[in-house]
Motif scaffolding. Structure first.
Motif, mmCIF file in Angstrom:
data_model
loop_
_atom_site.group_PDB
_atom_site.id
_atom_site.type_symbol
_atom_site.label_atom_id
_atom_site.label_comp_id
_atom_site.label_asym_id
_atom_site.label_seq_id
_atom_site.Cartn_x
_atom_site.Cartn_y
_atom_site.Cartn_z
ATOM 1 N N ILE A 26 0.931 -1.192 0.174
ATOM 2 C CA ILE A 26 -0.058 -0.081 -0.062
ATOM 3 C C ILE A 26 1.048 1.434 0.024
ATOM 4 C CG2 ILE A 26 -1.559 1.488 1.296
ATOM 5 C CD1 ILE A 26 -2.760 -1.279 1.910
ATOM 6 N N LYS A 27 1.985 1.232 0.831
ATOM 7 C CA LYS A 27 2.728 2.467 1.009
ATOM 8 C C LYS A 27 3.626 2.567 -0.525
ATOM 9 C CE LYS A 27 3.958 2.929 5.755
ATOM 10 N NZ LYS A 27 5.089 3.175 6.825
ATOM 11 N N LYS A 28 3.863 1.632 -1.266
ATOM 12 C CA LYS A 28 4.501 1.744 -2.687
ATOM 13 C C LYS A 28 3.335 1.837 -3.437
ATOM 14 C CE LYS A 28 8.300 -1.102 -2.361
ATOM 15 N NZ LYS A 28 8.695 -2.816 -2.349
ATOM 16 N N ASN A 29 2.042 2.152 -3.126
ATOM 17 C CA ASN A 29 1.088 2.244 -4.169
ATOM 18 C C ASN A 29 0.943 0.832 -5.133
ATOM 19 O OD1 ASN A 29 -0.008 4.778 -3.576
ATOM 20 N ND2 ASN A 29 1.751 5.752 -4.421
ATOM 21 N N GLU A 30 1.328 -0.283 -4.729
ATOM 22 C CA GLU A 30 1.250 -1.470 -5.298
ATOM 23 C C GLU A 30 0.014 -2.351 -5.060
ATOM 24 O OE1 GLU A 30 5.028 -3.289 -4.537
ATOM 25 O OE2 GLU A 30 6.007 -1.729 -5.676
ATOM 26 N N PHE A 31 -0.863 -1.810 -4.046
ATOM 27 C CA PHE A 31 -1.995 -2.744 -3.768
ATOM 28 C C PHE A 31 -2.991 -1.443 -3.292
ATOM 29 C CE2 PHE A 31 -5.032 -5.124 -0.853
ATOM 30 C CZ PHE A 31 -4.851 -6.261 -1.587
ATOM 31 N N PRO A 32 -4.196 -1.671 -3.353
ATOM 32 C CA PRO A 32 -5.215 -0.729 -3.243
ATOM 33 C C PRO A 32 -5.237 -0.124 -1.614
ATOM 34 C CG PRO A 32 -6.540 -2.512 -3.697
ATOM 35 C CD PRO A 32 -4.836 -2.645 -4.003
ATOM 36 N N GLU A 33 -5.543 1.136 -1.093
ATOM 37 C CA GLU A 33 -5.657 1.322 -0.004
ATOM 38 C C GLU A 33 -6.916 0.828 0.811
ATOM 39 O OE1 GLU A 33 -4.766 5.418 1.658
ATOM 40 O OE2 GLU A 33 -3.191 5.544 0.015
#
Length: 69
Positions: A26-33
């Motif tokens: 999530i922090k790396k924008n690789e998974f939805p928040e």
């Protein structure tokens, strides 16, 4: 929109990822928040489905890519 919200337990089962891995992605924008409901995290089914489609297409394009790290 179905209105289904997945819990962390369900996301873990669906992805096979540990919670720390999920939050790192999530922090790396690789998974939805997630949507926060109080202190609980919930993921809309649509967000997960979109991520899953992108994830599987990347895996098919380059199966040696280590997206699970």
């Amino acid at each position: 929109m179905s209105g289904i919200l997945y819990t962390m337990k369900e996301i873990r089962r669906l992805t096979g990822f540990h919670p720390a891995t999920i939050y790192r992605k999530i922090k790396k924008n690789e998974f939805p928040e997630p949507i926060k409901i109080g202190t609980a995290s919930r993921w809309p089914e649509e967000d997960y489905a979109k991520w899953r489609a992108e994830y599987t297409s990347k895996q098919r394009a380059d199966p040696t890519d280590k997206l699970c790290e």
